[in-house]
Design an enzyme around this catalytic site. Structure first.
Site, PDB file in Angstrom:
ATOM      1  N   GLU A  93      57.031  55.505  32.903  1.00  0.00           N
ATOM      2  CA  GLU A  93      55.816  54.538  33.354  1.00  0.00           C
ATOM      3  C   GLU A  93      56.580  53.183  33.609  1.00  0.00           C
ATOM      4  OE1 GLU A  93      52.374  54.388  30.700  1.00  0.00           O
ATOM      5  OE2 GLU A  93      51.877  56.685  31.506  1.00  0.00           O
ATOM      6  N   HIS A 130      44.488  47.252  35.870  1.00  0.00           N
ATOM      7  CA  HIS A 130      45.157  48.252  36.337  1.00  0.00           C
ATOM      8  C   HIS A 130      45.253  48.561  37.677  1.00  0.00           C
ATOM      9  CE1 HIS A 130      46.923  52.306  36.405  1.00  0.00           C
ATOM     10  NE2 HIS A 130      47.031  52.281  34.834  1.00  0.00           N
ATOM     11  N   TRP A 187      39.832  58.824  26.860  1.00  0.00           N
ATOM     12  CA  TRP A 187      40.211  59.265  28.233  1.00  0.00           C
ATOM     13  C   TRP A 187      41.565  58.809  28.636  1.00  0.00           C
ATOM     14  CZ3 TRP A 187      36.828  61.303  31.216  1.00  0.00           C
ATOM     15  CH2 TRP A 187      35.557  61.504  30.878  1.00  0.00           C
ATOM     16  N   GLN A 241      45.315  58.747  29.568  1.00  0.00           N
ATOM     17  CA  GLN A 241      45.778  59.849  30.051  1.00  0.00           C
ATOM     18  C   GLN A 241      47.313  59.852  29.895  1.00  0.00           C
ATOM     19  OE1 GLN A 241      45.102  59.013  34.258  1.00  0.00           O
ATOM     20  NE2 GLN A 241      43.036  59.668  34.115  1.00  0.00           N
ATOM     21  N   GLY A 242      48.150  58.704  30.244  1.00  0.00           N
ATOM     22  CA  GLY A 242      49.750  58.829  30.277  1.00  0.00           C
ATOM     23  C   GLY A 242      50.183  59.219  29.006  1.00  0.00           C
ATOM     24  N   GLY A 243      49.831  58.849  27.727  1.00  0.00           N
ATOM     25  CA  GLY A 243      50.445  58.932  26.537  1.00  0.00           C
ATOM     26  C   GLY A 243      50.823  57.802  25.765  1.00  0.00           C
ATOM     27  N   ARG A 298      52.894  46.304  35.152  1.00  0.00           N
ATOM     28  CA  ARG A 298      51.703  46.223  35.742  1.00  0.00           C
ATOM     29  C   ARG A 298      51.017  45.191  36.264  1.00  0.00           C
ATOM     30  NH1 ARG A 298      48.280  50.086  31.643  1.00  0.00           N
ATOM     31  NH2 ARG A 298      49.515  51.991  32.316  1.00  0.00           N
ATOM     32  N   ARG A 314      50.694  43.933  28.867  1.00  0.00           N
ATOM     33  CA  ARG A 314      51.065  45.138  27.864  1.00  0.00           C
ATOM     34  C   ARG A 314      51.910  45.948  28.730  1.00  0.00           C
ATOM     35  NH1 ARG A 314      48.104  50.532  27.174  1.00  0.00           N
ATOM     36  NH2 ARG A 314      47.028  49.911  29.192  1.00  0.00           N
ATOM     37  N   GLU A 370      42.618  48.287  20.035  1.00  0.00           N
ATOM     38  CA  GLU A 370      42.395  47.375  21.156  1.00  0.00           C
ATOM     39  C   GLU A 370      41.809  46.270  20.578  1.00  0.00           C
ATOM     40  OE1 GLU A 370      41.706  49.226  24.755  1.00  0.00           O
ATOM     41  OE2 GLU A 370      41.238  47.393  25.894  1.00  0.00           O
ATOM     42  N   HIS A 403      41.229  46.686  32.704  1.00  0.00           N
ATOM     43  CA  HIS A 403      41.604  47.896  32.112  1.00  0.00           C
ATOM     44  C   HIS A 403      41.880  47.504  30.514  1.00  0.00           C
ATOM     45  CE1 HIS A 403      43.446  51.736  31.448  1.00  0.00           C
ATOM     46  NE2 HIS A 403      44.802  51.128  31.030  1.00  0.00           N
ATOM     47  N   ALA A 462      42.365  54.562  17.021  1.00  0.00           N
ATOM     48  CA  ALA A 462      42.571  53.714  15.706  1.00  0.00           C
ATOM     49  C   ALA A 462      41.781  54.017  14.603  1.00  0.00           C
ATOM     50  CB  ALA A 462      42.330  52.171  16.185  1.00  0.00           C
ATOM     51  N   SER A 520      49.714  50.863  23.794  1.00  0.00           N
ATOM     52  CA  SER A 520      48.558  50.623  23.063  1.00  0.00           C
ATOM     53  C   SER A 520      48.190  51.907  22.154  1.00  0.00           C
ATOM     54  CB  SER A 520      47.280  50.261  23.910  1.00  0.00           C
ATOM     55  OG  SER A 520      47.109  51.030  25.148  1.00  0.00           O
ATOM     56  N   LEU A 521      47.982  52.948  22.723  1.00  0.00           N
ATOM     57  CA  LEU A 521      47.863  54.288  21.851  1.00  0.00           C
ATOM     58  C   LEU A 521      49.033  53.975  20.642  1.00  0.00           C
ATOM     59  CD1 LEU A 521      47.195  57.334  24.012  1.00  0.00           C
ATOM     60  CD2 LEU A 521      45.642  56.090  22.241  1.00  0.00           C
TER      61      LEU A 521
HETATM   62  C1  LIG Z   1      40.962  55.579  31.274  1.00  0.00           C
HETATM   63  C2  LIG Z   1      41.901  55.069  30.521  1.00  0.00           C
HETATM   64  C3  LIG Z   1      43.122  55.674  30.343  1.00  0.00           C
HETATM   65  C4  LIG Z   1      44.267  54.906  29.475  1.00  0.00           C
HETATM   66  N1  LIG Z   1      45.487  55.421  29.121  1.00  0.00           N
HETATM   67  C5  LIG Z   1      46.435  55.065  28.434  1.00  0.00           C
HETATM   68  C6  LIG Z   1      47.418  55.505  27.962  1.00  0.00           C
HETATM   69  O1  LIG Z   1      47.887  56.710  28.615  1.00  0.00           O
HETATM   70  N2  LIG Z   1      48.190  55.267  26.996  1.00  0.00           N
HETATM   71  C7  LIG Z   1      47.782  54.177  26.347  1.00  0.00           C
HETATM   72  O2  LIG Z   1      48.563  53.787  25.327  1.00  0.00           O
HETATM   73  N3  LIG Z   1      46.856  53.501  26.380  1.00  0.00           N
HETATM   74  C8  LIG Z   1      45.872  54.030  27.378  1.00  0.00           C
HETATM   75  N4  LIG Z   1      44.720  53.292  27.489  1.00  0.00           N
HETATM   76  C9  LIG Z   1      44.100  52.305  26.561  1.00  0.00           C
HETATM   77  C10 LIG Z   1      43.821  53.118  25.391  1.00  0.00           C
HETATM   78  O3  LIG Z   1      43.163  54.338  25.670  1.00  0.00           O
HETATM   79  C11 LIG Z   1      43.040  52.230  24.506  1.00  0.00           C
HETATM   80  O4  LIG Z   1      43.754  50.812  24.308  1.00  0.00           O
HETATM   81  C12 LIG Z   1      42.866  52.739  23.134  1.00  0.00           C
HETATM   82  O5  LIG Z   1      42.618  54.253  23.121  1.00  0.00           O
HETATM   83  C13 LIG Z   1      42.177  51.896  22.388  1.00  0.00           C
HETATM   84  O6  LIG Z   1      41.613  52.773  21.045  1.00  0.00           O
HETATM   85  P1  LIG Z   1      40.656  52.312  19.954  1.00  0.00           P
HETATM   86  O7  LIG Z   1      40.678  53.217  18.874  1.00  0.00           O
HETATM   87  O8  LIG Z   1      41.138  50.798  19.654  1.00  0.00           O
HETATM   88  O9  LIG Z   1      39.239  52.137  20.529  1.00  0.00           O
HETATM   89  P2  LIG Z   1      38.336  53.178  21.417  1.00  0.00           P
HETATM   90  O10 LIG Z   1      39.227  54.333  21.607  1.00  0.00           O
HETATM   91  O11 LIG Z   1      37.564  52.439  22.499  1.00  0.00           O
HETATM   92  O12 LIG Z   1      37.187  53.413  20.142  1.00  0.00           O
HETATM   93  C14 LIG Z   1      36.406  52.296  19.758  1.00  0.00           C
HETATM   94  C15 LIG Z   1      35.264  53.000  18.951  1.00  0.00           C
HETATM   95  O13 LIG Z   1      34.573  51.794  18.281  1.00  0.00           O
HETATM   96  C16 LIG Z   1      32.968  52.538  18.289  1.00  0.00           C
HETATM   97  N5  LIG Z   1      32.274  51.245  18.091  1.00  0.00           N
HETATM   98  C17 LIG Z   1      32.456  50.132  18.912  1.00  0.00           C
HETATM   99  N6  LIG Z   1      31.524  49.138  18.486  1.00  0.00           N
HETATM  100  C18 LIG Z   1      30.888  49.790  17.285  1.00  0.00           C
HETATM  101  C19 LIG Z   1      29.716  49.262  16.389  1.00  0.00           C
HETATM  102  N7  LIG Z   1      29.100  48.001  16.586  1.00  0.00           N
HETATM  103  N8  LIG Z   1      29.302  50.157  15.599  1.00  0.00           N
HETATM  104  C20 LIG Z   1      29.796  51.624  15.148  1.00  0.00           C
HETATM  105  N9  LIG Z   1      31.030  51.985  16.200  1.00  0.00           N
HETATM  106  C21 LIG Z   1      31.230  51.000  17.292  1.00  0.00           C
HETATM  107  C22 LIG Z   1      32.915  53.281  19.454  1.00  0.00           C
HETATM  108  O14 LIG Z   1      31.699  53.910  19.598  1.00  0.00           O
HETATM  109  C23 LIG Z   1      34.246  53.853  19.678  1.00  0.00           C
HETATM  110  O15 LIG Z   1      34.187  55.155  18.921  1.00  0.00           O
HETATM  111  C24 LIG Z   1      43.852  53.855  28.421  1.00  0.00           C
HETATM  112  C25 LIG Z   1      42.484  53.527  28.536  1.00  0.00           C
HETATM  113  C26 LIG Z   1      41.361  54.004  29.509  1.00  0.00           C
HETATM  114  C27 LIG Z   1      40.159  53.227  29.586  1.00  0.00           C
END
Ligand SMILES: Cc1cc2nc3c(=O)[nH]c(=O)nc-3n(C[C@H](O)[C@H](O)[C@H](O)COP(=O)(O)OP(=O)(O)OC[C@H]3O[C@@H](n4cnc5c(N)ncnc54)[C@H](O)[C@@H]3O)c2cc1C
Length: 488
Positions: A115, A227, A46, A48-50, A268, A360, A349, A325, A16, A365-366
């Site tokens: 999925e 999950h 991390w 995986q699926g997409g 799920r 969800r 997220e 999850h 994001a 979510s991606l």
């Molecule tokens: C193992 C796993 C597998 C998954 N597989 C899938 C999938 O296949 N498909 C799908 O749609 N979703 C999947 N998900 C869910 C999805 O990955 C997440 O919902 C999504 O990637 C969240 O992205 P984000 O950018 O919102 O947050 P994140 O990727 O968690 O990034 C958060 C960022 O914020 C930073 N941060 C946090 N607090 C602070 C602060 N106070 N100051 C500065 N920086 C800060 C962190 O360092 C990090 O860089 C999976 C999740 C996991 C854990």
């Protein structure tokens, strides 16, 4: 106090944050991206699926929307889900233009995974199940090259700068103030608050507390997805996720007698509860995932991680159990990522548009990170902001980050896990951790069972609560307990 100025400040370098930064820069904005952790510290890395998008000939955004609404159990905010499903194909195209190479079939068309809860193959992936890693590497390389984006790595945001009902910037952990016209929180989820989780350790909802202390509304904190297939390996990679896509390719869930007990591709919440029920019936710590008939070449990183843990999925059954999850709740936003505090945005997220409802749909979510990241970037880049003097003179909404103890994590798991009840939640509402308390208040206020939120004392779905979301007002509002609201 040192003050640095920017136009759009973005917190977080997951899918994001990185995509919002690139999108805001393309709008012509000067961007500063702050990230506390290295790449592998984000959940995005991390994934995986997409990502889900209706891109095949036999699919449509309307069908994707129908599946999202069905999975969300009567709590999906349809306007937000419609935006996601209609704009997902564009997001995939844009990522391809940005150089992300998704897996293709022999004819060069996108190879689509299946999925749970999806009525069509629509999961776009990269490197088999290495989608997150591929996305994050490519997007972070582009961010690093972009002259309009300044990156502050290894710096943590510890508070928001706000005055007269508006957010004016951020406080960094080295004492610097980042003054900005708009702040976008992309700080990820909170599932690592629970003792058993698939998330990296930093996913403890820090951004939710930052927004709450600054006065923004949070919502749906009681809705956390468990999950069903996280590896059980107490002395190894406990909680390592085995993507649902392996079930899309034929992997089966087996009980102690080697019998199937659930439709592996049901949504799920249903599958996780069926696994939990099986474990309760037999007293076992795990059920088994049978991947022996799945082509290992489709999921090289999953197979290699399992082998490193001493499990050969081509020959052996994989012990799995549910783990926390994904948090459906977060900072309440509109369809442009705008939070209730002017100048503040949330994407990914940490946000809550209401699109996931009470459960969800896998891989939405991606997609959400990209669709709403682009929208928030457009809106944030058009905001006019304060000068540095206003920002440095504004309120310091800094609260020391709360300590998260193993006791709080264990209490969340036992009292706000796959099943909850009033007695456990009332005990949890006195927990020392502020976000744990807010989760308990929200879960207490939802007196029904719906999707990921199952109350032993209110086992039925209450149709009077269809479409209702639980809002928690900002900390300065004097009404921290959750309130039901109808969202359109
Ligand atoms: C193992 C796993 C597998 C998954 N597989 C899938 C999938 O296949 N498909 C799908 O749609 N979703 C999947 N998900 C869910 C999805 O990955 C997440 O919902 C999504 O990637 C969240 O992205 P984000 O950018 O919102 O947050 P994140 O990727 O968690 O990034 C958060 C960022 O914020 C930073 N941060 C946090 N607090 C602070 C602060 N106070 N100051 C500065 N920086 C800060 C962190 O360092 C990090 O860089 C999976 C999740 C996991 C854990």
């Amino acid at each position: 106090m040192a003050v640095r100025e920017t136009q759009v400040a973005i917190v977080g370098a997951g899918a994001a944050g990185l995509y919002t930064a690139l999108s805001a820069a393309r709008e012509g904005a000067r961007v500063t991206l702050v990230s506390a952790t290295p790449l592998a510290g984000s959940s995005s890395y991390w994934a995986q699926g997409g990502l889900a998008a209706a891109v095949s000939d036999d699919d449509s955004p309307e069908r994707h929307l129908g599946d999202t609404i069905a999975a969300g159990r009567g709590a999906v905010r349809e306007s937000a889900a419609r935006v996601l499903c209609e704009e997902a194909p564009q997001a995939v195209e844009d990522l391809q233009r940005l150089g992300v190479r998704f897996d293709a079939d022999r004819r060069g068309r996108l190879a689509l995974g299946l999925e749970g809860g999806h009525s069509r193959r629509r999961i776009v992936h990269a490197g088999g199940a290495a989608t997150g890693r591929r996305l994050i590497r490519q997007l972070s390389a582009l961010v690093a090259e972009d002259e309009r984006i300044e990156v502050l790595e290894g710096r943590r945001v510890i508070g928001m700068v706000s005055a007269e009902g508006r957010c004016h910037g951020l406080h960094l952990d080295d004492g610097e103030v980042l003054a900005s016209c708009a702040v976008v929180l992309a700080t990820g989820g909170a599932a690592a608050l629970w003792a058993r989780t698939t998330n990296p350790a930093g996913a403890v909802g820090g951004g939710l507390l930052l927004a709450h202390h600054a006065g923004a509304t949070l919502a749906d904190l009681e809705l956390v997805q468990f999950h069903p297939t996280a590896v059980v390996a107490p002395n190894g990679p406990d909680g390592f996720l085995v993507t649902e896509a392996v079930r899309g390719e034929g992997a089966r869930l087996l009980d102690a007698a080697g019998e199937r007990f659930v439709d592996e591709l049901a949504p799920r919440d249903e599958v996780a509860r069926a696994v939990q029920r099986q474990m309760a019936l037999t007293g076992a710590r795990a059920v088994h995932l049978d991947m022996r008939d799945v082509d290992p070449a489709l999921f090289p990183n999953v197979v290699s991680a399992l082998r490193q843990a001493g499990i050969d999925p081509e020959r052996e059954l994989v012990p799995i159990a549910p783990a926390a999850h994904y948090v459906m709740g977060g900072i309440a936003t509109d369809a442009h990522g705008r939070a209730s505090l002017a100048g503040l945005y949330a994407v990914g997220e940490c946000s809550c548009t209401g699109l996931h409802g009470a459960n969800r749909l896998a891989s939405n979510s991606l997609t959400e990170c990209f669709v709403f990241g682009a929208r928030a970037a457009r809106s944030a880049a058009s905001e006019a902001g304060p000068d540095a003097a206003t920002a440095s003179g504004a309120n310091r909404a800094i609260e020391p980050p709360p300590t998260l103890t193993e006791e709080s994590r264990a209490a969340l798991w036992s009292d706000a896990g796959l099943e909850r009840d009033g007695a456990g939640l009332r005990a949890l509402s006195g927990d020392p951790h502020p976000l744990v308390r807010l989760i308990a208040h929200s879960a207490l206020a939802r007196t029904e069972s719906r999707g990921a939120h199952q109350r032993r004392d209110f086992p039925e779905l209450d149709h009077a609560l269809d479409g209702m979301h639980l809002a928690v007002r900002g900390a300065n509002d004097q009404s921290p307990e959750a309130m039901l609201q109808k969202w359109v």
